[in-house]
Enzyme design. Structure first.
Site, PDB file in Angstrom:
ATOM      1  N   LYS A  46     -47.611  -1.096 -49.157  1.00  0.00           N
ATOM      2  CA  LYS A  46     -48.351  -0.555 -50.009  1.00  0.00           C
ATOM      3  C   LYS A  46     -47.876  -0.404 -51.042  1.00  0.00           C
ATOM      4  O   LYS A  46     -48.019   1.314 -52.175  1.00  0.00           O
ATOM      5  CB  LYS A  46     -49.520   0.290 -48.939  1.00  0.00           C
ATOM      6  N   GLU A  66     -39.981  11.018 -51.643  1.00  0.00           N
ATOM      7  CA  GLU A  66     -39.679  11.007 -53.431  1.00  0.00           C
ATOM      8  C   GLU A  66     -40.944  11.394 -54.126  1.00  0.00           C
ATOM      9  O   GLU A  66     -41.974  10.361 -54.156  1.00  0.00           O
ATOM     10  CB  GLU A  66     -39.383   9.588 -54.159  1.00  0.00           C
ATOM     11  N   CYS A  96     -40.907  10.918 -63.037  1.00  0.00           N
ATOM     12  CA  CYS A  96     -41.524  11.704 -61.591  1.00  0.00           C
ATOM     13  C   CYS A  96     -40.327  12.546 -62.732  1.00  0.00           C
ATOM     14  O   CYS A  96     -39.486  13.924 -62.226  1.00  0.00           O
ATOM     15  CB  CYS A  96     -40.962  11.338 -60.427  1.00  0.00           C
ATOM     16  N   GLU A 149     -46.851  19.604 -62.545  1.00  0.00           N
ATOM     17  CA  GLU A 149     -46.391  18.025 -63.110  1.00  0.00           C
ATOM     18  C   GLU A 149     -47.201  17.220 -64.099  1.00  0.00           C
ATOM     19  O   GLU A 149     -48.314  17.203 -63.404  1.00  0.00           O
ATOM     20  CB  GLU A 149     -45.581  17.527 -62.138  1.00  0.00           C
TER      21      GLU A 149
HETATM   22  P1  NAD Z   1     -49.636   9.759 -55.526  1.00  0.00           P
HETATM   23  O1  NAD Z   1     -49.581  10.362 -54.638  1.00  0.00           O
HETATM   24  O2  NAD Z   1     -51.269  10.028 -55.925  1.00  0.00           O
HETATM   25  O3  NAD Z   1     -50.364   7.513 -54.702  1.00  0.00           O
HETATM   26  C1  NAD Z   1     -48.874   7.598 -54.586  1.00  0.00           C
HETATM   27  C2  NAD Z   1     -49.094   6.406 -53.467  1.00  0.00           C
HETATM   28  O4  NAD Z   1     -50.130   7.093 -52.230  1.00  0.00           O
HETATM   29  C3  NAD Z   1     -50.371   5.093 -53.727  1.00  0.00           C
HETATM   30  O5  NAD Z   1     -49.741   4.371 -53.663  1.00  0.00           O
HETATM   31  C4  NAD Z   1     -51.504   6.027 -53.900  1.00  0.00           C
HETATM   32  O6  NAD Z   1     -52.894   5.133 -52.810  1.00  0.00           O
HETATM   33  C5  NAD Z   1     -50.887   6.536 -51.789  1.00  0.00           C
HETATM   34  N1  NAD Z   1     -51.998   7.680 -51.368  1.00  0.00           N
HETATM   35  C6  NAD Z   1     -52.821   8.482 -51.605  1.00  0.00           C
HETATM   36  N2  NAD Z   1     -53.446   9.427 -50.752  1.00  0.00           N
HETATM   37  C7  NAD Z   1     -53.048   8.885 -49.458  1.00  0.00           C
HETATM   38  C8  NAD Z   1     -52.923   8.966 -48.092  1.00  0.00           C
HETATM   39  N3  NAD Z   1     -53.772  10.147 -47.729  1.00  0.00           N
HETATM   40  N4  NAD Z   1     -52.436   8.820 -47.322  1.00  0.00           N
HETATM   41  C9  NAD Z   1     -51.135   7.737 -47.894  1.00  0.00           C
HETATM   42  N5  NAD Z   1     -51.267   6.635 -49.148  1.00  0.00           N
HETATM   43  C10 NAD Z   1     -51.857   7.451 -50.235  1.00  0.00           C
HETATM   44  O7  NAD Z   1     -48.998   9.398 -56.898  1.00  0.00           O
HETATM   45  P2  NAD Z   1     -48.757   8.669 -58.086  1.00  0.00           P
HETATM   46  O8  NAD Z   1     -49.947   9.418 -59.112  1.00  0.00           O
HETATM   47  O9  NAD Z   1     -49.334   7.043 -57.351  1.00  0.00           O
HETATM   48  O10 NAD Z   1     -47.639   8.506 -58.563  1.00  0.00           O
HETATM   49  C11 NAD Z   1     -46.748   9.942 -59.683  1.00  0.00           C
HETATM   50  C12 NAD Z   1     -46.275  10.439 -58.655  1.00  0.00           C
HETATM   51  O11 NAD Z   1     -45.187   9.975 -57.874  1.00  0.00           O
HETATM   52  C13 NAD Z   1     -45.623  11.728 -59.608  1.00  0.00           C
HETATM   53  O12 NAD Z   1     -45.825  12.761 -58.991  1.00  0.00           O
HETATM   54  C14 NAD Z   1     -44.159  11.488 -59.630  1.00  0.00           C
HETATM   55  O13 NAD Z   1     -43.791  12.919 -60.087  1.00  0.00           O
HETATM   56  C15 NAD Z   1     -43.951  11.036 -58.444  1.00  0.00           C
HETATM   57  N6  NAD Z   1     -42.764  10.151 -58.555  1.00  0.00           N
HETATM   58  C16 NAD Z   1     -42.116  10.091 -57.979  1.00  0.00           C
HETATM   59  C17 NAD Z   1     -40.350   9.444 -57.903  1.00  0.00           C
HETATM   60  C18 NAD Z   1     -39.425  10.002 -57.540  1.00  0.00           C
HETATM   61  O14 NAD Z   1     -38.024   9.228 -56.720  1.00  0.00           O
HETATM   62  N7  NAD Z   1     -39.487  11.363 -56.916  1.00  0.00           N
HETATM   63  C19 NAD Z   1     -40.456   8.196 -58.648  1.00  0.00           C
HETATM   64  C20 NAD Z   1     -41.772   7.982 -59.311  1.00  0.00           C
HETATM   65  C21 NAD Z   1     -43.412   8.690 -58.941  1.00  0.00           C
END
Ligand code: NAD
Length: 497
Positions: A187, A263, A298, A397
């Site tokens: 997804k 992650e 991230c 963040e």
């Molecule tokens: P997010 O947590 O809002 O969303 C990530 C994914 O989760 C999306 O596909 C979203 O649709 C899904 N999601 C949201 N709510 C959900 C729920 N209740 N149940 C299941 N899935 C759900 O994050 P974002 O805004 O898309 O991405 C930014 C974040 O990702 C930042 O915090 C960044 O640091 C992190 N990130 C971490 C890494 C790493 O390797 N550590 C790499 C890239 C990004």
């Protein structure tokens, strides 16, 4: 000058339907949502709004594909050949994928082509190459037994990824999951679904059998949660925010105790001592790494700690570099900073800038939305000085082009400050003193510590965090641990001799 590729915006095919069991399909409810480009705010296409019923169909297709062994039953060398072909197709369609990525999430096209496409293809190729070179183990048991320790694919792997590096984040998970024989339901983020869908088309074309790699599009609570809660999903691999990551672990526990790997976020400290071996390089890395990908990384070094005695000199050099990061049209090949992924994220970053001002940090550069006339979402590269560890802009963040500058007096002081974070993804230390470098690197609670560089990277090294930056590691051979179960087969030996 707009970048020249043989695929143009006019000839680009946009298909926002989900890909389930080898076919592009609308959502079962018929619902869809608009896919909006942050470049100029226009609607690119509509995307299938999948929900629980669609996830059920995708998981069922993945389960059937796993059970009938159409993929895991292939010899590793055969899976390798298909994955190498998949990687080649990603490269062949690199211009198209880069354009999709840039239009969908706003990063400069120069990087979507040179970094994102290449990295995703390299990742698929690396795990494909690895899978027929890994041996299982025989345990050192007494001579009355032979104990085989083998790795088996887990089954159906659910993958949920964010929008900041859509192709790379997907590749980091699907490559080791597929290489080790699992079926996958992916997804992508609702903010950037287009390249994941094209990648799955190309995987099919390469010979990954239908049902083995499925892509369900939609919102987190509607499409992501049913995947994390699904009783027939064996493993959920998530990249995203710490807030949602915590929910993923809860959902795994509430359902079938599926393996959950996360992650998550970061607030990485970048520590520059006065004896830094190359101050100009340190300045370039500090500025370049926080503004790369519009600060939406991230591992961005968003907390810059500079030893008090060189801070003034350091900031003077840093400010001189800022104009080079002025945002521009991401489709222009000379642009180095593009658009923020959407209006919601842009407003969130602007809110943090306001908080920084209110908290008493000193705004040295930027701080405003820009290029409003484009209809897109752009923020100036922003630097705050006089930040303290208790301020929100030092703790939370921001995920945008905002650098918080702090200062310190000695190694003990900076390690104490740097570790005052719920996150522990990455860190860096700049010094010519090997003892200080290694001592500080050991004391920092982070998954990766860079020494005298920032952001150099390779598929061969693990990526992931301590503390609330997540559980598990992407990349490297360690990632196979996430997608395989360990089985012991204990064979009694009644030797006649
Ligand atoms: P997010 O947590 O809002 O969303 C990530 C994914 O989760 C999306 O596909 C979203 O649709 C899904 N999601 C949201 N709510 C959900 C729920 N209740 N149940 C299941 N899935 C759900 O994050 P974002 O805004 O898309 O991405 C930014 C974040 O990702 C930042 O915090 C960044 O640091 C992190 N990130 C971490 C890494 C790493 O390797 N550590 C790499 C890239 C990004």
């Amino acid at each position: 000058m707009t970048v020249t590729t043989h695929i143009t915006q006019e000839t680009l095919q946009l298909d926002g339907r989900a890909l389930i069991n080898g076919r592009r399909v609308e959502s079962l409810s018929g619902k869809s949502f608009d896919c909006i480009s942050p470049v100029d705010g226009r609607i690119l296409t509509t995307v299938a709004r999948c929900a629980e019923a669609d996830i059920d169909v995708a998981v069922s297709a993945a389960r059937t594909a796993f059970d009938d062994q159409r993929w895991r039953g292939l010899a590793p060398a055969q899976r390798k050949r298909i994955l190498l072909h998949f990687a080649d197709l990603l490269q062949k369609h690199g211009d198209e994928l880069a354009l999709l990525e840039t239009l969908d999430m706003g990063k400069p096209i120069r990087y979507s082509r040179s970094v994102d496409v290449n990295s995703a293809a390299n990742c698929i190729r690396w795990y494909g190459e690895a899978i027929d070179k890994i041996y299982d183990e025989i345990a050192p048991t007494p001579s009355t037994a032979l104990a085989l320790i083998t790795r088996e694919p887990m089954g159906v792997v659910g993958v949920i990824v964010p929008w900041n590096y859509p192709m790379i984040m997907a590749a980091w998970k699907i490559a080791p999951a597929l290489a080790s024989g699992n079926s996958v339901v992916l997804k992508p983020s609702e903010k950037s679904p287009l390249t994941a869908l094209r990648m799955a088309d190309l995987a099919l074309e390469a010979g990954v059998p239908p049902g083995v790699l499925n892509v369900v599009t939609g919102y987190g609570p509607e499409a992501g949660s049913p995947l994390a809660l699904h009783l027939d999903v064996d493993c959920i691999a998530f990249t995203g925010s710490t807030r949602v990551g915590k929910q993923i672990h809860v959902m795994a526990g509430q359902s079938n105790l599926k393996r959950a790997w996360t992650e998550l976020g970061g607030k990485s400290p970048n520590i520059v001592f006065a004896d830094c071996p190359d101050l100009d390089r340190a300045v370039e890395a500090a500025v370049g790494s926080i503004f790369f990908n519009q600060g939406e990384s991230c591992n961005a070094p968003s907390r810059l700690f500079v030893e008090a005695s060189i801070k003034e000199q350091f900031l003077e050099k840093a400010l001189a570099l800022v104009p080079a990061y002025a945002p521009g049209n991401p489709l222009n090949s000379s642009t180095v900073m593009g658009a923020i992924v959407d209006k919601v994220q842009m407003n969130s970053v602007l809110r943090y800038i306001d908080i920084g001002k209110t908290e008493g940090a000193k705004l040295l550069a930027g701080g405003e939305q820009t290029l409003l006339e484009t209809g897109g979402y752009y923020i100036q590269p922003t630097i705050f000085d006089a930040v303290h560890t208790d301020m929100a802009i030092a703790r939370e963040e921001i995920f945008g082009p905002v650098l918080s500058v702090l200062s310190f007096t000695d190694a003990a002081d900076v390690v104490h400050q740097a570790n005052q974070s719920v996150y522990g993804l990455q860190a860096a230390v700049w010094t010519r003193d090997i003892n200080k470098a290694l001592g500080v690197a050991r004391a920092l609670r982070a998954g990766t510590v860079h020494v005298n560089q920032y952001d150099e990277d390779d598929i061969t090294v693990p990526f992931g965090g301590y503390k609330q930056s997540g559980v598990g590691r992407d990349k490297s051979l360690h990632a196979f641990d996430k997608y395989t179960e360990t089985k012991t087969t204990w064979i009694r030996i009644d030797s006649p001799v």
